[in-house]
Design a protein around this motif. Structure first.
Motif, PDB file in Angstrom:
ATOM      1  N   ARG A   1       2.414  -6.034   9.368  1.00 33.27           N
ATOM      2  CA  ARG A   1       1.541  -4.981   9.898  1.00 33.27           C
ATOM      3  C   ARG A   1       1.918  -4.618  11.331  1.00 33.27           C
ATOM      4  O   ARG A   1       1.863  -3.448  11.720  1.00 33.27           O
ATOM      5  CB  ARG A   1       0.083  -5.453   9.823  1.00 33.27           C
ATOM      6  CG  ARG A   1      -0.459  -5.477   8.391  1.00 33.27           C
ATOM      7  CD  ARG A   1      -1.761  -6.222   8.287  1.00 33.27           C
ATOM      8  NE  ARG A   1      -2.481  -5.952   7.052  1.00 33.27           N
ATOM      9  CZ  ARG A   1      -3.653  -6.490   6.740  1.00 33.27           C
ATOM     10  NH1 ARG A   1      -4.236  -7.344   7.576  1.00 33.27           N
ATOM     11  NH2 ARG A   1      -4.252  -6.186   5.609  1.00 33.27           N
TER      12      ARG A   1
ATOM     13  N   HIS B   1     -16.881  -4.562  -0.011  1.00 34.45           N
ATOM     14  CA  HIS B   1     -17.495  -5.214   1.152  1.00 34.45           C
ATOM     15  C   HIS B   1     -17.520  -4.300   2.374  1.00 34.45           C
ATOM     16  O   HIS B   1     -18.154  -4.614   3.371  1.00 34.45           O
ATOM     17  CB  HIS B   1     -16.765  -6.516   1.494  1.00 34.45           C
ATOM     18  CG  HIS B   1     -15.313  -6.349   1.860  1.00 34.45           C
ATOM     19  ND1 HIS B   1     -14.370  -5.879   0.979  1.00 34.45           N
ATOM     20  CD2 HIS B   1     -14.647  -6.581   3.013  1.00 34.45           C
ATOM     21  CE1 HIS B   1     -13.191  -5.837   1.584  1.00 34.45           C
ATOM     22  NE2 HIS B   1     -13.332  -6.252   2.815  1.00 34.45           N
ATOM     23  N   LEU B   2     -16.840  -3.154   2.294  1.00 38.57           N
ATOM     24  CA  LEU B   2     -16.777  -2.247   3.445  1.00 38.57           C
ATOM     25  C   LEU B   2     -17.505  -0.924   3.183  1.00 38.57           C
ATOM     26  O   LEU B   2     -17.371   0.022   3.960  1.00 38.57           O
ATOM     27  CB  LEU B   2     -15.300  -1.956   3.792  1.00 38.57           C
ATOM     28  CG  LEU B   2     -14.484  -3.190   4.203  1.00 38.57           C
ATOM     29  CD1 LEU B   2     -13.008  -2.847   4.289  1.00 38.57           C
ATOM     30  CD2 LEU B   2     -14.978  -3.742   5.527  1.00 38.57           C
TER      31      LEU B   2
ATOM     32  N   PHE C   1     -15.556   4.281   8.142  1.00 34.90           N
ATOM     33  CA  PHE C   1     -14.206   4.650   7.716  1.00 34.90           C
ATOM     34  C   PHE C   1     -13.988   4.476   6.206  1.00 34.90           C
ATOM     35  O   PHE C   1     -12.871   4.632   5.720  1.00 34.90           O
ATOM     36  CB  PHE C   1     -13.162   3.828   8.492  1.00 34.90           C
ATOM     37  CG  PHE C   1     -13.351   2.330   8.399  1.00 34.90           C
ATOM     38  CD1 PHE C   1     -12.893   1.624   7.295  1.00 34.90           C
ATOM     39  CD2 PHE C   1     -13.987   1.624   9.420  1.00 34.90           C
ATOM     40  CE1 PHE C   1     -13.069   0.252   7.199  1.00 34.90           C
ATOM     41  CE2 PHE C   1     -14.164   0.239   9.328  1.00 34.90           C
ATOM     42  CZ  PHE C   1     -13.699  -0.444   8.215  1.00 34.90           C
TER      43      PHE C   1
ATOM     44  N   HIS D   1      -1.875  -5.402   1.667  1.00 34.54           N
ATOM     45  CA  HIS D   1      -3.125  -6.139   1.517  1.00 34.54           C
ATOM     46  C   HIS D   1      -2.786  -7.564   1.116  1.00 34.54           C
ATOM     47  O   HIS D   1      -1.865  -7.782   0.331  1.00 34.54           O
ATOM     48  CB  HIS D   1      -4.014  -5.519   0.428  1.00 34.54           C
ATOM     49  CG  HIS D   1      -5.148  -6.418   0.033  1.00 34.54           C
ATOM     50  ND1 HIS D   1      -6.319  -6.478   0.756  1.00 34.54           N
ATOM     51  CD2 HIS D   1      -5.279  -7.331  -0.957  1.00 34.54           C
ATOM     52  CE1 HIS D   1      -7.123  -7.388   0.212  1.00 34.54           C
ATOM     53  NE2 HIS D   1      -6.503  -7.926  -0.837  1.00 34.54           N
TER      54      HIS D   1
ATOM     55  N   ASN E   1      -1.928  -0.145   7.355  1.00 38.95           N
ATOM     56  CA  ASN E   1      -1.380  -1.476   7.667  1.00 38.95           C
ATOM     57  C   ASN E   1      -0.513  -2.060   6.552  1.00 38.95           C
ATOM     58  O   ASN E   1      -0.316  -3.260   6.465  1.00 38.95           O
ATOM     59  CB  ASN E   1      -2.488  -2.424   8.130  1.00 38.95           C
ATOM     60  CG  ASN E   1      -3.591  -2.576   7.104  1.00 38.95           C
ATOM     61  OD1 ASN E   1      -3.464  -2.104   5.982  1.00 38.95           O
ATOM     62  ND2 ASN E   1      -4.665  -3.240   7.485  1.00 38.95           N
TER      63      ASN E   1
ATOM     64  N   ARG F   1      -1.153 -14.234   4.580  1.00 37.48           N
ATOM     65  CA  ARG F   1      -1.915 -13.589   5.666  1.00 37.48           C
ATOM     66  C   ARG F   1      -1.146 -13.671   6.985  1.00 37.48           C
ATOM     67  O   ARG F   1      -1.140 -12.735   7.785  1.00 37.48           O
ATOM     68  CB  ARG F   1      -3.288 -14.261   5.855  1.00 37.48           C
ATOM     69  CG  ARG F   1      -4.287 -14.017   4.754  1.00 37.48           C
ATOM     70  CD  ARG F   1      -4.891 -12.646   4.746  1.00 37.48           C
ATOM     71  NE  ARG F   1      -5.840 -12.381   5.804  1.00 37.48           N
ATOM     72  CZ  ARG F   1      -6.663 -11.331   5.828  1.00 37.48           C
ATOM     73  NH1 ARG F   1      -6.648 -10.441   4.843  1.00 37.48           N
ATOM     74  NH2 ARG F   1      -7.482 -11.139   6.822  1.00 37.48           N
TER      75      ARG F   1
ATOM     76  N   LEU G   1     -10.649   5.161   3.925  1.00 38.79           N
ATOM     77  CA  LEU G   1      -9.990   3.961   3.405  1.00 38.79           C
ATOM     78  C   LEU G   1      -9.704   4.105   1.904  1.00 38.79           C
ATOM     79  O   LEU G   1      -8.609   3.762   1.430  1.00 38.79           O
ATOM     80  CB  LEU G   1     -10.900   2.746   3.673  1.00 38.79           C
ATOM     81  CG  LEU G   1     -10.421   1.384   3.180  1.00 38.79           C
ATOM     82  CD1 LEU G   1      -9.124   0.976   3.866  1.00 38.79           C
ATOM     83  CD2 LEU G   1     -11.502   0.320   3.414  1.00 38.79           C
TER      84      LEU G   1
ATOM     85  N   LYS H   1       0.834  -1.201   0.000  1.00 39.37           N
ATOM     86  CA  LYS H   1       0.000   0.000   0.000  1.00 39.37           C
ATOM     87  C   LYS H   1       0.873   1.257   0.000  1.00 39.37           C
ATOM     88  O   LYS H   1       2.087   1.184   0.260  1.00 39.37           O
ATOM     89  CB  LYS H   1      -0.927  -0.036   1.225  1.00 39.37           C
ATOM     90  CG  LYS H   1      -1.933  -1.202   1.201  1.00 39.37           C
ATOM     91  CD  LYS H   1      -2.827  -1.174   2.437  1.00 39.37           C
ATOM     92  CE  LYS H   1      -3.831  -2.305   2.444  1.00 39.37           C
ATOM     93  NZ  LYS H   1      -4.704  -2.277   3.657  1.00 39.37           N
TER      94      LYS H   1
ATOM     95  N   PHE I   1      -6.456   2.575   9.596  1.00 33.06           N
ATOM     96  CA  PHE I   1      -5.463   1.517   9.807  1.00 33.06           C
ATOM     97  C   PHE I   1      -4.445   1.585   8.669  1.00 33.06           C
ATOM     98  O   PHE I   1      -4.701   1.085   7.578  1.00 33.06           O
ATOM     99  CB  PHE I   1      -6.114   0.128   9.793  1.00 33.06           C
ATOM    100  CG  PHE I   1      -6.990  -0.217  10.960  1.00 33.06           C
ATOM    101  CD1 PHE I   1      -7.238   0.688  11.982  1.00 33.06           C
ATOM    102  CD2 PHE I   1      -7.577  -1.478  11.048  1.00 33.06           C
ATOM    103  CE1 PHE I   1      -8.060   0.356  13.061  1.00 33.06           C
ATOM    104  CE2 PHE I   1      -8.398  -1.825  12.122  1.00 33.06           C
ATOM    105  CZ  PHE I   1      -8.649  -0.907  13.124  1.00 33.06           C
TER     106      PHE I   1
ATOM    107  N   THR J   1      -5.485  -7.401  10.853  1.00 32.26           N
ATOM    108  CA  THR J   1      -5.925  -6.172  10.172  1.00 32.26           C
ATOM    109  C   THR J   1      -5.549  -4.919  10.966  1.00 32.26           C
ATOM    110  O   THR J   1      -5.036  -3.948  10.410  1.00 32.26           O
ATOM    111  CB  THR J   1      -7.463  -6.233   9.985  1.00 32.26           C
ATOM    112  OG1 THR J   1      -7.792  -7.434   9.284  1.00 32.26           O
ATOM    113  CG2 THR J   1      -7.972  -5.024   9.242  1.00 32.26           C
TER     114      THR J   1
ATOM    115  N   TYR K   1     -12.687  -2.531  -2.254  1.00 36.40           N
ATOM    116  CA  TYR K   1     -13.180  -2.526  -0.875  1.00 36.40           C
ATOM    117  C   TYR K   1     -14.714  -2.484  -0.816  1.00 36.40           C
ATOM    118  O   TYR K   1     -15.280  -2.005   0.166  1.00 36.40           O
ATOM    119  CB  TYR K   1     -12.574  -1.340  -0.108  1.00 36.40           C
ATOM    120  CG  TYR K   1     -11.151  -1.592   0.328  1.00 36.40           C
ATOM    121  CD1 TYR K   1     -10.778  -2.763   0.985  1.00 36.40           C
ATOM    122  CD2 TYR K   1     -10.153  -0.633   0.101  1.00 36.40           C
ATOM    123  CE1 TYR K   1      -9.469  -2.994   1.383  1.00 36.40           C
ATOM    124  CE2 TYR K   1      -8.840  -0.864   0.514  1.00 36.40           C
ATOM    125  CZ  TYR K   1      -8.505  -2.043   1.153  1.00 36.40           C
ATOM    126  OH  TYR K   1      -7.215  -2.270   1.568  1.00 36.40           O
TER     127      TYR K   1
ATOM    128  N   GLY L   1      -7.936   7.631  12.622  1.00 36.87           N
ATOM    129  CA  GLY L   1      -8.471   6.276  12.829  1.00 36.87           C
ATOM    130  C   GLY L   1      -8.254   5.335  11.658  1.00 36.87           C
ATOM    131  O   GLY L   1      -8.804   4.229  11.637  1.00 36.87           O
TER     132      GLY L   1
END
Ligand code: DAT
Ligand code: MG
Length: 176
Positions: free
Chosen positions: A116, A58-59, A64, A133, A130, A99, A68, A16, A128, A105, A56, A126
Motif C-alpha cells: 500500500r 462493518h463500514l 466514504f 485487501h 490501497n 497484513r 468504497l 483490488k 483510499f 490502511t 464492507y 478521498g
C-alpha cells in the motif's frame, strides 16, 4: 529445542481493481510468495453491489461507504478493470504476515516498502486506493473466505462443510 508451535491460519487477499489496472498482479503475487504461505484458492471476480456491501458491512455508516463500494467494484476504472483477484492463503501466522506486507490502511501512512505504501494513493475524492485487501483477524478471515469462496473452489475444506441437495436448476456448460 526449536519452538515448533505453529499457528496455522487462513486469510483472504483481494487484489483490488486499482492493483489490476496498475498491472501489479505479478508484483503482488511475487511478494506474497516470499511468505511461503500456501495458495488454497484463486479466482477473478466481478464484484456485485451485494458482495461489496457484505464484504464492507462493518463500514456501512462511514461517510466514504458509497465511494468504497464503487471502488471495490472497479466502477471508476472502466469495464476491463471491474474485477478483483481473490485468493486464499494458508500457513503459519498467515494473517499477520500478509497484513505486514500490505501495510497500513491509509496508503499515505503505510510503510513506504509495503504494497500500500509503494503503490497506493488517496484520490481527490478521498478514497483510499490501497491496492490490496487482507483479512485483519481470524474471525474476519473466516467470514470473508466463506463470503468470497464456495467449498469446492478451495483445495481442501478449510471449515466444516455439509452436503445439501439443491433443487434442479439450469447451469451453463461449454457448448462442445
Ligand atoms: P483494512 O482494509 O486495512 O482492513 P478497514 O477494514 O478499516 O481497513 O477499511 C476497509 C477499506 O475502507 C480500506 O481498505 C480503505 C477504506 N477506508 C478505511 N478507512 C477510510 C477512510 N478514513 N477514508 C477513506 N477510505 C477508508
Ligand atoms: Mg479490514
Amino acid at each position: 529445542m526449536p519452538n515448533t508451535n505453529k499457528n496455522i491460519q487462513q486469510t483472504l487477499v483481494l487484489i483490488k481493481p486499482d492493483g489490476l489496472k496498475k498491472s501489479l498482479t505479478g508484483n503482488i503475487l511475487t511478494k506474497l510468495a516470499e511468505t511461503r504461505l500456501c495458495i488454497m484458492g484463486a479466482k477473478v471476480v466481478q464484484v456485485s453491489r451485494e458482495l461489496a456491501t457484505c464484504h464492507y458491512q462493518h463500514l456501512k455508516d462511514k461517510p466514504f461507504f458509497g465511494e468504497l463500494i464503487e471502488y471495490i467494484q472497479g466502477k471508476p476504472y472502466g469495464p476491463d478493470y471491474q474485477r478483483v483477484m481473490a485468493l486464499v492463503y494458508q500457513g503459519n501466522d498467515a494473517i499477520q504476515k500478509v497484513r505486514q506486507l500490505a501495510g497500513a490502511t491509509n496508503p499515505e501512512e503505510a510503510d513506504a516498502t509495503s504494497i500500500r505504501g509503494a503503490f497506493g494513493r488517496i484520490t481527490t475524492k478521498g478514497v483510499f486506493e490501497n491496492v490490496i485487501h487482507a483479512s485483519a483477524n481470524p474471525e474476519d478471515a473466516e467470514r470473508e473466505i466463506k463470503l468470497w469462496f464456495q467449498p469446492e473452489e478451495l483445495v481442501t475444506d478449510l471449515y466444516p462443510t455439509k452436503t445439501v441437495t439443491s433443487s434442479p436448476k439450469e447451469v451453463k456448460v461449454w457448448a462442445s
